[in-house]
Design a protein around this motif. Structure first.
Motif, PDB file in Angstrom:
ATOM      1  N   GLU A   8      29.033  56.987 -52.385  1.00  0.00           N
ATOM      2  CA  GLU A   8      28.136  56.971 -50.965  1.00  0.00           C
ATOM      3  C   GLU A   8      27.923  58.361 -50.611  1.00  0.00           C
ATOM      4  O   GLU A   8      26.961  58.395 -49.399  1.00  0.00           O
ATOM      5  CB  GLU A   8      28.977  56.142 -50.092  1.00  0.00           C
ATOM      6  CG  GLU A   8      29.516  54.708 -50.553  1.00  0.00           C
ATOM      7  CD  GLU A   8      28.187  53.779 -50.680  1.00  0.00           C
ATOM      8  OE1 GLU A   8      27.199  54.093 -50.079  1.00  0.00           O
ATOM      9  OE2 GLU A   8      28.702  52.714 -51.302  1.00  0.00           O
ATOM     10  N   SER A   9      28.552  59.438 -51.309  1.00  0.00           N
ATOM     11  CA  SER A   9      28.253  60.678 -50.564  1.00  0.00           C
ATOM     12  C   SER A   9      28.669  61.745 -51.636  1.00  0.00           C
ATOM     13  O   SER A   9      29.528  61.544 -52.691  1.00  0.00           O
ATOM     14  CB  SER A   9      29.174  61.042 -49.318  1.00  0.00           C
ATOM     15  OG  SER A   9      29.028  62.177 -49.133  1.00  0.00           O
ATOM     16  N   PHE A  10      28.086  62.723 -51.740  1.00  0.00           N
ATOM     17  CA  PHE A  10      28.059  63.843 -52.775  1.00  0.00           C
ATOM     18  C   PHE A  10      27.459  65.132 -52.213  1.00  0.00           C
ATOM     19  O   PHE A  10      26.784  65.127 -51.278  1.00  0.00           O
ATOM     20  CB  PHE A  10      27.187  63.412 -53.969  1.00  0.00           C
ATOM     21  CG  PHE A  10      27.850  64.073 -55.170  1.00  0.00           C
ATOM     22  CD1 PHE A  10      29.127  63.816 -55.790  1.00  0.00           C
ATOM     23  CD2 PHE A  10      27.037  65.298 -55.876  1.00  0.00           C
ATOM     24  CE1 PHE A  10      29.570  64.584 -56.879  1.00  0.00           C
ATOM     25  CE2 PHE A  10      27.575  65.823 -56.986  1.00  0.00           C
ATOM     26  CZ  PHE A  10      28.894  65.580 -57.637  1.00  0.00           C
ATOM     27  N   PRO A  11      28.218  66.305 -52.457  1.00  0.00           N
ATOM     28  CA  PRO A  11      27.656  67.581 -52.081  1.00  0.00           C
ATOM     29  C   PRO A  11      26.185  67.605 -52.231  1.00  0.00           C
ATOM     30  O   PRO A  11      25.578  67.105 -53.405  1.00  0.00           O
ATOM     31  CB  PRO A  11      28.509  68.640 -52.969  1.00  0.00           C
ATOM     32  CG  PRO A  11      29.808  67.792 -53.325  1.00  0.00           C
ATOM     33  CD  PRO A  11      29.325  66.516 -53.729  1.00  0.00           C
ATOM     34  N   ALA A  39      24.378  58.899 -56.567  1.00  0.00           N
ATOM     35  CA  ALA A  39      24.455  59.252 -55.123  1.00  0.00           C
ATOM     36  C   ALA A  39      23.149  59.036 -54.227  1.00  0.00           C
ATOM     37  O   ALA A  39      22.173  59.223 -54.753  1.00  0.00           O
ATOM     38  CB  ALA A  39      25.140  60.367 -54.910  1.00  0.00           C
ATOM     39  N   PRO A  40      23.395  58.936 -52.994  1.00  0.00           N
ATOM     40  CA  PRO A  40      22.000  58.994 -52.023  1.00  0.00           C
ATOM     41  C   PRO A  40      21.392  60.313 -52.006  1.00  0.00           C
ATOM     42  O   PRO A  40      22.310  61.400 -52.107  1.00  0.00           O
ATOM     43  CB  PRO A  40      22.722  58.730 -50.713  1.00  0.00           C
ATOM     44  CG  PRO A  40      24.057  57.993 -50.834  1.00  0.00           C
ATOM     45  CD  PRO A  40      24.437  58.628 -52.163  1.00  0.00           C
ATOM     46  N   ALA A  41      20.279  60.387 -51.974  1.00  0.00           N
ATOM     47  CA  ALA A  41      19.551  61.798 -51.929  1.00  0.00           C
ATOM     48  C   ALA A  41      19.891  62.346 -50.519  1.00  0.00           C
ATOM     49  O   ALA A  41      20.270  61.744 -49.602  1.00  0.00           O
ATOM     50  CB  ALA A  41      18.089  61.504 -51.924  1.00  0.00           C
ATOM     51  N   PRO A  42      19.959  63.643 -50.673  1.00  0.00           N
ATOM     52  CA  PRO A  42      20.498  64.422 -49.377  1.00  0.00           C
ATOM     53  C   PRO A  42      19.349  64.455 -48.483  1.00  0.00           C
ATOM     54  O   PRO A  42      18.201  64.411 -48.626  1.00  0.00           O
ATOM     55  CB  PRO A  42      20.868  65.960 -50.027  1.00  0.00           C
ATOM     56  CG  PRO A  42      20.131  65.912 -51.318  1.00  0.00           C
ATOM     57  CD  PRO A  42      20.038  64.566 -51.701  1.00  0.00           C
ATOM     58  N   ALA A  43      19.822  65.089 -47.279  1.00  0.00           N
ATOM     59  CA  ALA A  43      18.448  64.767 -46.389  1.00  0.00           C
ATOM     60  C   ALA A  43      17.372  65.898 -46.704  1.00  0.00           C
ATOM     61  O   ALA A  43      17.640  66.920 -47.312  1.00  0.00           O
ATOM     62  CB  ALA A  43      19.161  65.149 -44.864  1.00  0.00           C
ATOM     63  N   LEU A  62      18.294  57.058 -46.353  1.00  0.00           N
ATOM     64  CA  LEU A  62      18.070  57.016 -44.858  1.00  0.00           C
ATOM     65  C   LEU A  62      19.300  57.509 -44.124  1.00  0.00           C
ATOM     66  O   LEU A  62      20.378  57.135 -44.441  1.00  0.00           O
ATOM     67  CB  LEU A  62      17.225  55.788 -44.249  1.00  0.00           C
ATOM     68  CG  LEU A  62      15.914  55.393 -44.923  1.00  0.00           C
ATOM     69  CD1 LEU A  62      15.530  54.224 -44.223  1.00  0.00           C
ATOM     70  CD2 LEU A  62      14.908  56.592 -44.237  1.00  0.00           C
ATOM     71  N   PRO A  63      18.904  58.337 -42.951  1.00  0.00           N
ATOM     72  CA  PRO A  63      20.022  58.740 -42.180  1.00  0.00           C
ATOM     73  C   PRO A  63      20.801  57.400 -41.447  1.00  0.00           C
ATOM     74  O   PRO A  63      19.843  56.599 -41.046  1.00  0.00           O
ATOM     75  CB  PRO A  63      19.549  59.914 -41.168  1.00  0.00           C
ATOM     76  CG  PRO A  63      18.103  59.309 -41.245  1.00  0.00           C
ATOM     77  CD  PRO A  63      17.382  58.869 -42.312  1.00  0.00           C
ATOM     78  N   LEU A  64      22.058  57.341 -41.480  1.00  0.00           N
ATOM     79  CA  LEU A  64      22.578  56.558 -40.594  1.00  0.00           C
ATOM     80  C   LEU A  64      22.113  56.572 -39.250  1.00  0.00           C
ATOM     81  O   LEU A  64      22.468  57.506 -38.415  1.00  0.00           O
ATOM     82  CB  LEU A  64      24.158  56.528 -40.654  1.00  0.00           C
ATOM     83  CG  LEU A  64      24.817  55.103 -39.942  1.00  0.00           C
ATOM     84  CD1 LEU A  64      24.660  53.984 -40.743  1.00  0.00           C
ATOM     85  CD2 LEU A  64      26.525  55.692 -40.260  1.00  0.00           C
ATOM     86  N   VAL A  70      25.413  61.332 -42.085  1.00  0.00           N
ATOM     87  CA  VAL A  70      25.501  60.149 -43.263  1.00  0.00           C
ATOM     88  C   VAL A  70      24.252  59.899 -43.437  1.00  0.00           C
ATOM     89  O   VAL A  70      23.398  59.259 -42.770  1.00  0.00           O
ATOM     90  CB  VAL A  70      26.265  59.071 -42.502  1.00  0.00           C
ATOM     91  CG1 VAL A  70      26.683  58.216 -43.558  1.00  0.00           C
ATOM     92  CG2 VAL A  70      27.775  59.847 -41.990  1.00  0.00           C
ATOM     93  N   ARG A  71      24.054  59.644 -44.638  1.00  0.00           N
ATOM     94  CA  ARG A  71      23.016  59.071 -45.236  1.00  0.00           C
ATOM     95  C   ARG A  71      23.482  57.828 -46.255  1.00  0.00           C
ATOM     96  O   ARG A  71      24.296  57.622 -46.737  1.00  0.00           O
ATOM     97  CB  ARG A  71      22.494  59.968 -46.716  1.00  0.00           C
ATOM     98  CG  ARG A  71      22.143  61.416 -46.205  1.00  0.00           C
ATOM     99  CD  ARG A  71      20.800  61.476 -45.423  1.00  0.00           C
ATOM    100  NE  ARG A  71      19.832  61.122 -45.860  1.00  0.00           N
ATOM    101  CZ  ARG A  71      18.414  61.110 -45.248  1.00  0.00           C
ATOM    102  NH1 ARG A  71      18.433  61.665 -44.213  1.00  0.00           N
ATOM    103  NH2 ARG A  71      17.370  60.931 -46.121  1.00  0.00           N
ATOM    104  N   VAL A  72      22.416  56.763 -45.804  1.00  0.00           N
ATOM    105  CA  VAL A  72      22.666  55.247 -46.568  1.00  0.00           C
ATOM    106  C   VAL A  72      21.580  55.099 -47.609  1.00  0.00           C
ATOM    107  O   VAL A  72      20.453  55.430 -47.462  1.00  0.00           O
ATOM    108  CB  VAL A  72      22.506  54.247 -45.176  1.00  0.00           C
ATOM    109  CG1 VAL A  72      22.707  52.781 -45.849  1.00  0.00           C
ATOM    110  CG2 VAL A  72      23.679  54.403 -44.424  1.00  0.00           C
TER     111      VAL A  72
END
Length: 375
Positions: A8-11, A39-43, A62-64, A70-72
């Motif tokens: 759900e999250s990665f650097p 992983a979700p794409a970063p912002a 998308l941002p939570l 937090v990206r969803v």
């Protein structure tokens, strides 16, 4: 083994899920295995980690709402395509919630074994953010993890919670700590003079600044004479905390060797959140030679030996936090003894050691699948 890590999250994200997924990928590569991360794409504006140890497949995100850090992940065909193209032997689901649920479904369709790593206390978050919804959160956890071949819990408390709520096939898998990066000799006297120009005792917190972390419990310690509170991290609660913690220094997000230097420059580490399934920052503080103050709940129960490496206090009790800080502030010998014992405790908890345990869990799951097929 060919492993797809669905996380759900990665650097460049900075949190426990992202850090553990990164360390897992690194160790698999070091041991000659072939991982791929999904992983979700970063912002926008945040570049993916250029030093990732293996290929990383990003899915749209998308941002939570209310918590843009937090990206969803959005629905995407890239996930299932990656499992097929990589010919995964095992799917590793890091804190499955949205993307991980889709990863579980894709693994089931392909007949690929799945190992789910429990890392986030969703039930606790439901109580914090909604005031209710705990039962619904556990239903989701039970549904997701019940479909996995194996669920790995990071602490004894988390394991008990999962088993109590009906999650089957649970085993313990703790987290490692980088004892080369986090160590006492990184203490920086120039930084200490900057943070505490009058020689105050420095009490540090490191972590996300969000409601579930309850950092406002440090308010009482802010009022202690000769004590300076230093807060490292960022999140939606920062503006409120800057008001609630008068005199505290807020350093924002720090990472890598810079974070290690800050850790080692504290005198005491204080953690306040009662919903930690593990609490990696406690281990990093212990590796840095610091006495720890933490709530007697969740992951810290496995990490902090009360009266030997730190002080455990009742959860959500600002007075107890203040009194524990006061006791440590008054006794330099006790701080030194706790810090030395903490460092000795974590020296064997390397990421290599726990990474090998994880590979052992993968092997056991694959063996069990082969036995089931043969039967």
């Amino acid at each position: 083994m060919r492993v797809v890590i669905v996380t759900e999250s990665f650097p460049p994200d900075v949190n426990g899920v992202a850090h553990c997924a990164l360390q897992t990928a690194r160790h698999l590569v070091d041991r000659g295995h072939a991982p791929v991360v999904v992983a979700p794409a970063p912002a926008p504006g945040h570049k993916p980690d250029a030093n990732a140890p293996c290929p990383v497949v990003h899915v749209p995100s998308l941002p939570l709402p209310g918590y843009p850090q937090v990206r969803v992940a959005l629905p995407s065909r890239r996930l299932a395509a990656t499992l097929i193209e990589h010919r995964a032997d095992v799917v590793h689901l890091a804190s499955p919630f949205v993307l991980g649920v889709r990863g579980m479904a894709a693994a089931a369709r392909l007949g690929t074994p799945a190992v789910a790593v429990y890392q986030t206390d969703l039930a606790g978050y439901a109580r914090t953010y909604m005031g209710a919804g705990e039962a619904a959160a556990w239903r989701r956890i039970r549904s997701v993890h019940g479909a996995a071949d194996l669920t790995l819990a990071p602490s004894s408390a988390a394991l008990r919670d999962l088993e109590t709520h009906g999650v089957p096939r649970v085993e313990l898998w703790p987290r490692g700590v980088d004892t080369e990066r986090f160590r006492p000799d990184r203490r920086d006297e120039a930084l200490r003079r900057e943070l505490a120009p009058n020689g105050e005792l420095i009490v540090g917190y490191v972590g996300r600044l969000a409601p579930e972390k309850q950092v406002e419990l440090l308010a009482g310690a802010c009022g202690l004479e000769g004590v300076r509170i230093v807060v490292v991290g960022d999140g939606p609660s920062r503006p409120g905390l800057e008001q609630a913690l008068p005199g505290a220094v807020f350093l924002g997000r720090r990472t890598g060797d810079d974070l290690a230097r800050v850790f080692a420059s504290f005198d005491v580490f204080a953690h306040t959140g009662p919903f930690e399934t593990f609490c990696q920052t406690v281990q990093e503080a212990m590796a840095s030679g610091l006495p720890v103050v933490a709530p007697a709940a969740g992951g810290p129960l496995d990490l902090v030996a009360h009266g030997r490496t730190g002080l455990l206090v009742p959860p959500r009790d600002a007075t107890a936090v203040r009194d524990a800080v006061r006791a440590l502030a008054a006794d330099a010998g006790l701080r030194a003894a706790f810090g030395a014992a903490g460092r000795a405790t974590v020296e064997g908890r390397t990421w290599a050691a726990v990474g090998d345990q994880l590979i052992g869990h993968y092997a056991n799951v694959l063996a069990a699948r082969r036995t089931a097929v043969a039967a």
